[in-house]
Design a protein around this motif. Structure first.
Motif, PDB file in Angstrom:
ATOM      1  N   PRO A 289      36.773  62.125  -5.307  1.00  0.00           N
ATOM      2  CA  PRO A 289      37.902  63.283  -4.771  1.00  0.00           C
ATOM      3  C   PRO A 289      37.737  64.057  -3.692  1.00  0.00           C
ATOM      4  O   PRO A 289      38.350  64.524  -3.068  1.00  0.00           O
TER       5      PRO A 289
ATOM      6  N   ARG B 214      35.387  63.647  -1.255  1.00  0.00           N
ATOM      7  CA  ARG B 214      35.435  62.902  -0.167  1.00  0.00           C
ATOM      8  C   ARG B 214      36.745  62.593   0.456  1.00  0.00           C
ATOM      9  O   ARG B 214      36.906  62.632   1.482  1.00  0.00           O
ATOM     10  N   ALA B 215      37.529  62.269  -0.516  1.00  0.00           N
ATOM     11  CA  ALA B 215      38.866  61.903  -0.410  1.00  0.00           C
ATOM     12  C   ALA B 215      39.610  63.062   0.600  1.00  0.00           C
ATOM     13  O   ALA B 215      40.396  62.902   1.419  1.00  0.00           O
TER      14      ALA B 215
ATOM     15  N   GLY C  26      37.678  65.625   1.857  1.00  0.00           N
ATOM     16  CA  GLY C  26      37.345  65.873   3.050  1.00  0.00           C
ATOM     17  C   GLY C  26      36.929  67.224   3.463  1.00  0.00           C
ATOM     18  O   GLY C  26      36.701  67.498   4.645  1.00  0.00           O
TER      19      GLY C  26
END
Ligand SMILES: Nc1ncnc2c1ncn2[C@@H]1O[C@H](COP(=O)(O)OP(=O)(O)OP(=O)(O)O)[C@@H](O)[C@H]1O
Ligand SMILES: [Mg+2]
Lengths: 413, 243
Positions: B110, B112-113, B115
């Motif tokens: 999550p 990384r999603a 960002g």
């Protein structure tokens, strides 16, 4: 959304399915490889043939004709009256002032020009064969044709060694059993008959030339025509034969005589090439499309297996388009590696073919199969294949990522 | 003091079809920030359906879900996804970890999603979360190398990774043994004590007593609410497990 996460997931999916991925890549590689091979072979043979043609023919031929029928004397006299069934007066007038015309052409032409006399005759040596007799100036001819290099026996200059000397094609020599030094009889349409000595044999590779065309001096041809001093053709050789069309138009505009480029003279042949190109391109396109079916299959399988993962990613809050792009990237990865492998295969196949020699009916010798290597083949085959792959992935990916996560989550609990 | 983190107004979820079915039938609810709410009820009463609506996984037929003051019924699918990503952590009965990735990678997903953090900060937070849930030594293991309780704790760590205001959990201990169940509930309690809002569906009335409030659902409606003295304070809850 962080793109490298998506790439990371895509990479994981394809690398954990080695066998499927390899099958997909093999499909793409085969498609790309064979397409490159076909393109190389096809263009190779075509270029080979055209080179032969261009070497044998004048690039532009200026003829003592006009594109439209000349205005007839009756029309001139009685302009107001509509005439019909009047036989056209159309004797061969020859090109006026050929010397000054050639001088003016030479001033700008990227190549050279030489005069010739074209007429028809019958050659008699036991059997009789109708031929085209071309009168040339041996000194100038070497600048506008490859005749000198096509000589199998004798030389172009030998035409001046004997009265009414001729050079004939190898196929004709074989047909009538003529050897260098033999005397043959030439008969013109209006009955003129001369006996002449064969001083050389050439081979152009084009059957219709080797069988139906013979060379003599300008003077001999003029005698056969019964019109002394006439020049009815100027033959142009260009440094770059591909611009012959443009040059022909310019020459015609400048001097008014009908000027025919080698492309126009062979338009039937070239249009048959166009048809062939179209067929081959269609086959190659179909090949690339088919090769992407494997990718379609793989992406369908992966998206099916990954229904739960898709639901998880969506439930965690990843956008549908992001999740979809994962699977498109997987196809692109398979396509990309397949494409590079396909390039290698294509190159190897082309190289393999070029090692094989076959009997060439044009030259009558065993020659290596000619292959045309062009980066364009690689770029186009690879590009189309990549497009097909990602396109093939789009539909299963869209279908799978549209699914509502709740459906999957309920199903799994 | 009572800032509302999650609110449902006249929530209805109906499935139209040959046989129409009402899963959630008019629920009004306000959950305060830092509150721990348990939802109980018979099987098929609509607990999961309610939770999907509260967590924006599903859209109501009627009514409104307000998350941190933001009404959500008019949001696009992408915006709802973004709210899930940033404000709402989900834990399911089944762990739903991505099988090819390690515990740590699953927890990082999550973040990384979204960002927003640097890779270094994400890693630090991921390891920190796993450590706080007793999974320090399991960061590099994949889901199939973990026990059920460990997987569920990884799933909780993943739900927490973007520091959501709200955690919703649907029978998170349904597939766990007693000690793992105890541990997971302890963790959820702690999360609430740290100021996050927690809504948990459970079948276990004993566990439900550890919540601040318990809603009993029957036929898609709140039938009863237990609060205050009905739910014994912490030490008393430990008693049943000591027996
Ligand atoms: N897609 C659907 N179509 C029709 N009915 C459905 C659908 N999904 C769920 N239901 C029904 O809605 C009701 C509520 O389901 P839900 O999963 O919310 O119950 P639950 O309280 O979570 O039950 P459990 O405790 O068993 O998990 C059930 O009777 C179920 O059969
Ligand atoms: Mg349920």
């Amino acid at each position: 959304m962080a793109g490298n996460l998506l790439v990371n997931i895509a990479w994981t999916h394809v690398t954990t399915r080695v066998r499927q991925t390899l099958v997909g890549m093999a499909g793409v590689a085969m498609g790309v490889g064979f397409t490159i091979m076909m393109a190389g072979l096809m263009e190779g043979s075509q270029i080979d043939f055209l080179r032969q043609l261009v070497d044998t023919m004048p690039h532009v031929t200026v003829q003592d004709e006009r594109r439209a029928a000349p205005v007839q004397p009756a029309d001139r006299e009685y302009g107001a009256v509509q005439m019909s069934n009047v036989a056209n007066v159309n004797n061969r007038p020859g090109i006026r002032h050929p010397e000054s015309m050639m001088a003016s052409l030479r001033s700008w032409l990227p190549g050279d020009v030489a005069p010739s006399v074209r007429t028809t005759a019958i050659i008699d040596h036991g059997g009789r064969v109708g031929i085209t007799l071309i009168g040339i100036d041996p000194r100038l001819e070497v600048r506008v044709s490859k005749l000198a290099s096509q000589m199998r026996e004798g030389q172009v200059g030998d035409l001046q060694r004997a009265p009414n000397a001729v050079i004939i094609g190898l196929a004709l020599a074989d047909k009538l059993a003529i050897k260098t030094g033999d005397t043959v009889s030439l008969v013109a349409g209006q009955g003129t008959q001369v006996s002449s000595t064969v001083v050389g044999v050439f081979r152009s590779g084009l059957k219709r030339v080797d069988e139906g065309q013979i060379y003599a001096t300008l003077g001999t041809a003029q005698v056969m025509m019964g019109q002394s001093g006439i020049i009815n053709e100027l033959r142009v050789r260009l440094n770059n034969p591909l611009i012959a069309d443009t040059i022909a138009k310019r020459v015609e505009g400048q001097i008014g005589y009908k000027s025919v480029s080698w492309q126009e003279a062979n338009s039937d042949l070239l249009s048959s090439f166009a048809v062939r190109d179209f067929i081959v391109l269609t086959v190659m396109g179909a090949m690339l499309l088919t090769s992407s079916f494997a990718t379609y299959n793989i992406i369908s399988t992966i998206t099916n297996e990954k229904r739960q993962d898709i639901a998880i990613m969506k439930s965690l809050g990843m956008r549908e388009t992001s999740v979809r792009s994962i699977f498109i990237m997987e196809a692109a990865m398979i396509g990309l590696v397949g494409m590079i492998a396909g390039w290698a295969i294509g190159y190897a196949l082309c190289f393999g073919w070029s090692q094989i020699t076959i009997y060439n009916t044009l030259t009558g010798t065993n020659v290596p199969i000619s292959i045309y290597y062009s980066p364009l083949h690689y770029i186009v085959a690879g590009g189309i294949s990549l497009l097909c792959c990602t396109g093939a992935a789009f539909f299963p990916a869209r279908k799978a990522t549209r699914v509502h996560p709740v459906e999957i989550i309920r199903g799994a609990s | 003091m009572s800032e509302i983190a999650l609110q449902a107004v006249g929530l209805v979820r109906r499935i139209e079809g040959a046989v129409s079915h009402t899963l959630v039938n008019g629920i009004d609810l306000a959950v305060n920030k830092g509150e721990f709410v348990a939802i109980t009820g018979p099987s098929g009463s609509g607990k999961s359906s309610l939770l999907y609506l509260l967590g924006l996984l599903d859209a109501p037929t009627d009514g409104e879900v307000i998350i941190c003051g933001q009404p959500t019924s008019k949001l696009s699918e992408d915006d709802r996804a973004h709210v899930r990503l940033t404000k709402c952590g989900f834990v399911f009965q089944f762990h739903f970890l991505l099988p090819e990735f390690t515990s740590l990678e699953n927890v990082l997903l999550p973040m990384r999603a979204e960002g927003k953090m640097s890779e270094k900060d994400m890693l630090a937070r991921g390891l920190d979360l796993l450590g706080s849930l007793g999974l320090k030594d399991h960061a590099q293991k994949r889901p199939n190398q973990l026990s059920g309780g460990q997987r569920q704790r990884v799933a909780i760590a993943r739900a927490l990774s973007n520091r959501p205001e709200i955690i919703v959990a649907d029978e998170p201990t349904g597939a766990l043994d007693t000690s793992s169940t105890e541990q997971v509930f302890g963790i959820l309690r702690e999360i609430a004590d740290q100021g996050r809002t927690v809504v948990v569906v459970t079948h276990d009335p004993a566990l439900a007593t550890r919540a601040d409030r318990r809603l009993h659902i029957v036929d898609g409606k709140i039938a009863q609410t237990f609060e205050g003295q009905k739910l014994a304070p912490e030490p008393a809850v430990a008693a049943p497990t000591d027996q």
